[in-house]
Design an enzyme around this catalytic site. Structure first.
Site, PDB file in Angstrom:
ATOM      1  N   SER A  22      -8.082 -18.116 -62.780  1.00  0.00           N
ATOM      2  CA  SER A  22      -7.286 -16.903 -62.983  1.00  0.00           C
ATOM      3  C   SER A  22      -7.201 -16.021 -61.746  1.00  0.00           C
ATOM      4  O   SER A  22      -6.263 -15.231 -61.599  1.00  0.00           O
ATOM      5  CB  SER A  22      -7.863 -16.096 -64.154  1.00  0.00           C
ATOM      6  N   HIS A  39     -11.040  -9.230 -62.619  1.00  0.00           N
ATOM      7  CA  HIS A  39      -9.784  -9.658 -61.995  1.00  0.00           C
ATOM      8  C   HIS A  39      -9.194  -8.550 -61.125  1.00  0.00           C
ATOM      9  O   HIS A  39      -9.041  -7.424 -61.588  1.00  0.00           O
ATOM     10  CB  HIS A  39      -8.785 -10.082 -63.071  1.00  0.00           C
ATOM     11  N   ASP A  81     -11.268  -5.174 -66.857  1.00  0.00           N
ATOM     12  CA  ASP A  81     -12.356  -6.117 -67.176  1.00  0.00           C
ATOM     13  C   ASP A  81     -13.402  -6.183 -66.068  1.00  0.00           C
ATOM     14  O   ASP A  81     -14.463  -6.790 -66.234  1.00  0.00           O
ATOM     15  CB  ASP A  81     -11.798  -7.513 -67.459  1.00  0.00           C
ATOM     16  N   GLY A 129      -9.049 -19.537 -66.805  1.00  0.00           N
ATOM     17  CA  GLY A 129     -10.119 -20.171 -67.570  1.00  0.00           C
ATOM     18  C   GLY A 129     -10.616 -21.481 -66.996  1.00  0.00           C
ATOM     19  O   GLY A 129     -11.544 -22.082 -67.536  1.00  0.00           O
ATOM     20  N   ASN A 152     -15.960 -19.426 -62.948  1.00  0.00           N
ATOM     21  CA  ASN A 152     -16.164 -19.536 -64.393  1.00  0.00           C
ATOM     22  C   ASN A 152     -17.409 -20.341 -64.731  1.00  0.00           C
ATOM     23  O   ASN A 152     -18.060 -20.092 -65.753  1.00  0.00           O
ATOM     24  CB  ASN A 152     -14.931 -20.157 -65.059  1.00  0.00           C
TER      25      ASN A 152
END
Length: 228
Positions: A55, A206, A203, A92, A120
């Site tokens: 992402s 990002h 968040d 993801g 991730n």
């Protein structure tokens, strides 16, 4: 006298014919050169830079034109370089899923492959050796399927939630693999962006559009070096 006139007429006819032949040859040569140039322009595609990541590469939460691959394209265009950027980021994505996807994306010609995966894995606490092995497998596939492509690995760091040993070893995976495989390295993709609330979305993970600009500025010298 008549013989002399006939000779003059014959001489003029021969000169005119030679002139026409010469002009035709020049025209043919010009068409050949111009045609070759146009054909060369039409048949010479741009080289491809592929950003293969998660992402962070995809630009999650932003317009695709605000993600750093698109900003790198802008820098390339401003310099008149014949390169096309492909954003192969998928939100993801882990190193395991990336390994399953890489063979397919390499069906497209690639001249520079920028590998941005691992974040991730770290956030999910995936065993470090598995992350290392998957990244190596991806590098191996690129080298096998696109042997002439340059490779740049984007380094990553994670918060200390998983403990000092895990986070330290995770950080060391990237320079270690770059050295082992003799490929380019972006020391830390999120340098000067990670941990700054003003440069990250709600968040906290990002980057904002402004954060993406900083990433593009940070990695541009490395990308430029790789393509030159």
């Amino acid at each position: 006298m008549r013989t002399l006139l006939n000779f003059c007429y014959l001489f003029l006819i021969l000169c005119a014919s030679c002139g026409n032949l010469s002009n035709k040859k020049v025209d043919a040569d010009e068409k050949k050169v111009n045609g070759s140039t146009k054909k060369e322009q039409l048949t010479t595609p741009k080289k491809v830079i592929m950003f293969f990541g998660n992402s962070l590469t995809a630009g999650m939460g932003l317009d695709p034109n605000e993600a750093f691959p698109a900003l790198i394209q802008q820098k390339i265009d401003s310099m008149g370089l014949a390169y096309e950027v492909v954003n192969a980021g998928l939100s993801g994505e882990t190193t395991a899923s990336g390994k399953n996807r890489v063979d397919w994306v390499l069906n497209e010609n690639v001249d520079l492959f920028v590998l941005e995966l691992g974040a991730n894995d770290g956030l999910r606490g995936i065993p470090l050796e598995e992350t290392r092995r998957n990244l190596q497998d991806i590098i191996d596939v690129v080298k096998q399927k696109r042997p002439n492509a340059a490779i740049v690995l984007a380094g990553m760091q994670i918060p200390p939630n998983m403990g000092k040993e895990y986070t330290t070893t995770f950080r060391e995976i990237f320079p270690s693999l770059a050295q082992k495989n003799k490929i380019g390295l972006i020391p830390f993709l999120l340098e000067d962006v990670a941990g700054n609330p003003e440069l990250n979305q709600a968040d906290g993970i990002h980057p904002t559009a402004e954060g993406q600009k900083i990433i593009a500025d940070n990695i541009w010298p490395i990308i430029l070096k790789a393509i030159k």
